[in-house]
Design an enzyme around this catalytic site. Structure first.
Site, mmCIF file in Angstrom:
data_model
loop_
_atom_site.group_PDB
_atom_site.id
_atom_site.type_symbol
_atom_site.label_atom_id
_atom_site.label_comp_id
_atom_site.label_asym_id
_atom_site.label_seq_id
_atom_site.Cartn_x
_atom_site.Cartn_y
_atom_site.Cartn_z
ATOM 1 N N CYS A 92 6.206 -68.458 -102.651
ATOM 2 C CA CYS A 92 7.657 -68.241 -102.733
ATOM 3 C C CYS A 92 8.298 -69.061 -101.615
ATOM 4 O O CYS A 92 7.999 -68.859 -100.441
ATOM 5 C CB CYS A 92 7.981 -66.757 -102.567
ATOM 6 N N SER A 130 8.995 -53.629 -68.926
ATOM 7 C CA SER A 130 10.367 -53.233 -69.257
ATOM 8 C C SER A 130 10.447 -51.717 -69.421
ATOM 9 O O SER A 130 9.443 -51.030 -69.295
ATOM 10 C CB SER A 130 10.842 -53.963 -70.488
ATOM 11 N N GLU A 185 22.554 -87.520 -83.574
ATOM 12 C CA GLU A 185 23.682 -88.037 -82.773
ATOM 13 C C GLU A 185 23.194 -88.485 -81.390
ATOM 14 O O GLU A 185 23.647 -89.483 -80.843
ATOM 15 C CB GLU A 185 24.761 -86.954 -82.628
ATOM 16 N N LYS A 190 22.155 -49.563 -64.686
ATOM 17 C CA LYS A 190 21.321 -50.586 -65.342
ATOM 18 C C LYS A 190 22.127 -51.877 -65.414
ATOM 19 O O LYS A 190 23.051 -52.016 -66.215
ATOM 20 C CB LYS A 190 20.885 -50.133 -66.733
ATOM 21 N N ARG A 215 11.157 -63.442 -64.736
ATOM 22 C CA ARG A 215 10.232 -62.496 -65.332
ATOM 23 C C ARG A 215 9.246 -63.218 -66.261
ATOM 24 O O ARG A 215 8.085 -62.863 -66.340
ATOM 25 C CB ARG A 215 11.033 -61.457 -66.130
ATOM 26 N N GLU A 267 17.755 -57.608 -60.053
ATOM 27 C CA GLU A 267 18.443 -58.233 -61.175
ATOM 28 C C GLU A 267 19.423 -59.304 -60.676
ATOM 29 O O GLU A 267 20.252 -59.034 -59.797
ATOM 30 C CB GLU A 267 19.207 -57.119 -61.911
ATOM 31 N N CYS A 310 13.003 -62.163 -107.837
ATOM 32 C CA CYS A 310 13.177 -62.777 -106.514
ATOM 33 C C CYS A 310 14.193 -63.913 -106.607
ATOM 34 O O CYS A 310 14.047 -64.807 -107.453
ATOM 35 C CB CYS A 310 11.832 -63.305 -106.021
ATOM 36 N N LYS A 327 20.893 -45.686 -72.190
ATOM 37 C CA LYS A 327 21.837 -46.762 -72.500
ATOM 38 C C LYS A 327 23.203 -46.220 -72.932
ATOM 39 O O LYS A 327 23.299 -45.138 -73.503
ATOM 40 C CB LYS A 327 21.273 -47.625 -73.627
HETATM 41 S S1 IVH Z 1 13.451 -50.841 -63.032
HETATM 42 C C1 IVH Z 1 9.175 -51.459 -65.415
HETATM 43 N N1 IVH Z 1 15.990 -50.610 -62.441
HETATM 44 O O1 IVH Z 1 16.325 -53.522 -67.209
HETATM 45 C C2 IVH Z 1 10.520 -52.095 -65.254
HETATM 46 N N2 IVH Z 1 15.368 -52.179 -64.121
HETATM 47 O O2 IVH Z 1 15.166 -52.705 -69.779
HETATM 48 C C3 IVH Z 1 11.206 -51.571 -64.051
HETATM 49 N N3 IVH Z 1 17.245 -53.447 -65.051
HETATM 50 O O3 IVH Z 1 13.408 -55.460 -67.058
HETATM 51 C C4 IVH Z 1 12.582 -51.985 -63.999
HETATM 52 N N4 IVH Z 1 18.817 -52.527 -63.818
HETATM 53 O O4 IVH Z 1 15.504 -56.349 -65.883
HETATM 54 C C5 IVH Z 1 15.069 -51.231 -63.209
HETATM 55 N N5 IVH Z 1 18.193 -50.327 -61.785
HETATM 56 C C6 IVH Z 1 17.286 -50.951 -62.538
HETATM 57 C C7 IVH Z 1 17.644 -51.943 -63.476
HETATM 58 C C8 IVH Z 1 16.648 -52.543 -64.254
HETATM 59 C C9 IVH Z 1 18.548 -53.425 -64.759
HETATM 60 C C10 IVH Z 1 16.621 -54.302 -66.086
HETATM 61 C C11 IVH Z 1 15.328 -54.975 -65.691
HETATM 62 C C12 IVH Z 1 14.321 -54.468 -66.662
HETATM 63 C C13 IVH Z 1 15.166 -54.049 -67.807
HETATM 64 C C14 IVH Z 1 14.477 -52.991 -68.629
#
Ligand code: IVH
Length: 677
Positions: free
Chosen positions: A437, A91, A44, A127, A148, A182, A413, A322
């Site tokens: 396959c 992370s 398109e 978080k 990042r 963030e 399969c 979490k």
């Molecule tokens: S500390 C070594 N603090 O969560 C990484 N991260 O799942 C240190 N995030 O990549 C990160 N709130 O993007 C940190 N209070 C917080 C956060 C935070 C959100 C994000 C961040 C990180 C991801 C990890």
């Protein structure tokens, strides 16, 4: 706009249509290149462009300098400059329960050899569900802002970062300082943005995080500005700066002093306080104007953080605790069977579409046939589904049973008709026809071009299926021969393809003829070897030939790799079909040189030396000592041999010490080890 014969257009009509086409093409370029969210098919798009070219041909005077016909289109993958992070942006490991948090504390205690009475201090934070960014200041001035990216190399989004109202352009600190945090979209801004998009009949964003991502990677900073993004700071990188902090809370206070926004944080000492904070924030969540997906707990002392170091891509000192994922109820309409890229057979439930966390869900994985049997699942059942993060939802239980029989596993399969195999130690059924396959090949090639592998933009499952079916590609290597093959059978002659979309495709492929080592390893599709393990392997072996030739013992030494996985990798590289595939691939692409995260001090006594520990250490745990040695570029042996360079002895050392003396291997005490490292 209705399409009329170009020859019958008046000059006014032609001008009006050209203006319309120009703005539409610009909008679609933006959706394709910046938002990664195209609204129309390539065909398109080509049609719009062809129409513009034809009108310009007949009305050459209307051709303007800013016409899309004057541009070839942005080069794929080079929209933003790259910025190498001074220290990687890694992370966090995840916890989902009180038990996980107790394990986290216990792990730290063991690693640092802390007594049961040790008084912990954690910095407890929210978080934020956004995207991390790094912002560098020098002499008080904002120098750059970066995404990042892959953790090592991010994209230069300085101009966009500067449009975020709570990020200062000038700070009151004279030296070099990098702030991390963030970027997020406030919920009210997200709702407004989607309302406007709906009014304009444009596709809406599924959640504030996607909206923030789409807004941050804009070529036009004015668009970013209009999206009202915000930033919470949570970290300062002090490499190359004169700053020194003692605790994470010191960092948070300093950030506030510099006038950065921080989300509310607190100090917790034990599991009870951790649970209280977590529950409090969970309740609070409803009232916040931003999305959070959990809490983060960080060992407050930065000295302890340093000692704890990293495992894989995550620090040992912090964890994301979490929130529980969301659950919905729906009905199973059908059960289909898919053949994965490794031949694994997975039953998939086709669901009556249901809204879960803002996304419409119409499929869920049933994992394997044992699971179907155990939960006695049949078509027509009403089930409860669970979704967490971006992963495909799963069925967690049947609420109401239908009259239908429990679904039976297939014998052959569904793609190639070969009899399925059940390996004794594995739960899943497999299609053993790995090399011909069709569904397996299509899924492997789709994986090969996907985001974590070669990341070929605009090349997805749809194109793979089309090319595979007509024999244009049979293996991933053929992707790099497509442009040559075009001379024999031009793609642009096929329905759904035009010159521009073909050009875009070849540009996207050519942009990926150089690939990083971790991506290359991930692309091989070795079972169980995803992004994380590939990075570890790349760090350890530094080039593909070292990895191919690696011995089982060396693989097992790779942190986080179990014996089974080591065996899997070892045998993968002993299979001629795999080696042949790698060799062919290498004649079309270049694997970029890889530098491990650890840039070792070559003068360290233990750099590249083989160490072995024996006896009980008193100043640190065996794990911490090993980790420290690895971080200086040493290797750890599991048994004494002539290859060992140093034996580190603790208290009550036994047979290893004796053997070391017999072999004349230098022996160091724990004290000497610490002094020299
Ligand atoms: S500390 C070594 N603090 O969560 C990484 N991260 O799942 C240190 N995030 O990549 C990160 N709130 O993007 C940190 N209070 C917080 C956060 C935070 C959100 C994000 C961040 C990180 C991801 C990890």
């Amino acid at each position: 706009m209705p399409k009329s014969d170009i020859n019958s257009l008046s000059i006014e009509e032609a001008k009006k249509e050209l203006d319309f086409l120009k703005s539409e093409l610009k909008r679609h370029d933006n959706l394709y290149y910046n938002e990664s969210n195209p609204e129309i098919s390539d065909a398109e798009y080509d049609e719009l462009r062809n129409r513009l070219n034809e009108i310009e041909k007949i009305f050459p005077n209307l051709k303007s300098l800013d016409s899309p016909s004057q541009k070839v289109g942005a080069t794929v993958g080079t929209l933003f400059q790259k910025i190498k992070h001074e220290i990687p942006m890694l992370s966090l490991d995840n916890a989902f329960s009180q038990d996980d948090m107790i394990d986290f504390i216990e792990r730290i205690k063991r690693f640092l050899k802390l007594s049961d009475e040790y008084k912990f201090e954690f910095c407890a934070e929210q978080k934020i569900d956004g995207l991390s960014a790094a912002i560098l200041y020098e002499n008080g001035k904002l120098i750059y802002g970066a995404t990042r990216g892959d953790g090592y190399i991010g994209e230069d989004i300085t101009e966009n970062i500067k449009t975020i109202s709570n990020i200062p352009h000038q700070i009151d600190y004279p030296g070099r300082i990098e702030i991390r945090g963030e970027v997020y979209m406030p919920i009210d801004s997200f709702k407004k943005l989607n309302e406007i998009k709906e009014l304009n009949a444009e596709p809406t964003f599924a959640n504030p995080r996607n909206a923030a991502a789409g807004s941050l990677r804009q070529l036009n900073p004015q668009i970013t500005k209009s999206r009202n993004l915000k930033f919470f700071a949570y970290y300062i990188n002090t490499t190359n700066s004169n700053l020194k902090f003692h605790t994470q809370t010191d960092i948070m206070q300093f950030l506030e002093k510099l006038s950065f926004s921080t989300a509310k944080y607190a100090i917790c000492h034990n599991i009870e306080e951790i649970m209280d904070y977590y529950n409090k924030i969970y309740q609070l969540r409803e009232n916040l104007n931003y999305d959070i997906d959990g809490t983060v707990f960080k060992i407050n002392s930065l000295e302890l953080q340093d000692r704890l170091g990293f495992i894989g891509r995550s620090p040992r000192h912090s964890i994301a605790f979490k929130f529980p994922p969301e659950i919905a109820e729906t009905k199973i309409m059908d059960i289909k069977v898919s053949v994965g890229r490794t031949g694994k057979i997975t039953p998939i439930a086709i669901l009556e579409p249901v809204n879960l966390m803002g996304a419409m869900i119409s499929k869920a994985t049933l994992h394997n046939f044992e699971e179907i049997e155990r939960k006695s699942i049949s078509i027509g059942d009403t089930v409860r589904i669970l979704r967490s993060g971006d992963v495909i939802p799963k069925i967690i239980g049947v609420i109401r049973k239908s009259q239908n029989q429990v679904f039976r596993p297939p014998l052959i399969c569904p793609s190639c008709g070969v009899s399925l195999i059940k390996y004794p130690q594995l739960i899943d059924l497999y299609c053993p026809n790995h090399y011909s396959c069709p569904e397996q090949a299509i899924n492997y090639i789709s994986y090969f071009v996907s985001k974590n592998c070669f990341d070929i933009i605009g090349f997805g499952q749809k194109q793979v299926i089309e090319f595979y079916k007509e024999g244009r590609i049979k293996s991933a290597v053929d992707i790099f021969k497509l442009e040559d093959y075009d001379k024999i059978s031009p793609l642009s002659k096929k329905q759904g393809w035009g010159e521009v979309s073909v050009l875009k495709l070849y540009q996207a492929i050519n942009a990926k003829r150089s690939v990083s080592l971790p991506r290359f390893i991930t692309s091989l599709g070795i079972p169980g070897v995803g992004e994380v393990i590939s990075n570890m392997l790349a760090d350890k072996f530094e080039n593909i030939d070292n990895l191919i030739e690696s011995q089982k013992e060396e693989l097992i030494e790779t942190e986080g790799l179990g014996e089974l996985m080591a065996e899997e990798i070892y045998s993968f590289f002993r299979n001629d079909i795999n080696l042949n595939f790698i060799n062919k691939l290498r004649s079309y692409i270049t694997i970029l040189p890889h530098k491990s995260i650890n840039t070792f001090d070559k003068n360290n006594k233990f750099y590249k030396k083989m160490l072995i520990f024996t006896g009980m250490l008193t100043r640190m745990s065996r794990d911490e000592a090993k980790n420290l040695a690895l971080s200086k570029g040493a290797k750890i042996a599991t048994s004494i041999s002539k290859n060992v360079n140093f034996v580190i002895v603790g208290e009550n050392a036994g047979s290893k010490l004796k053997k070391a003396q017999e072999l004349n291997i230098p022996i160091l005490t724990e004290e000497e080890f610490i002094k020299n490292i």
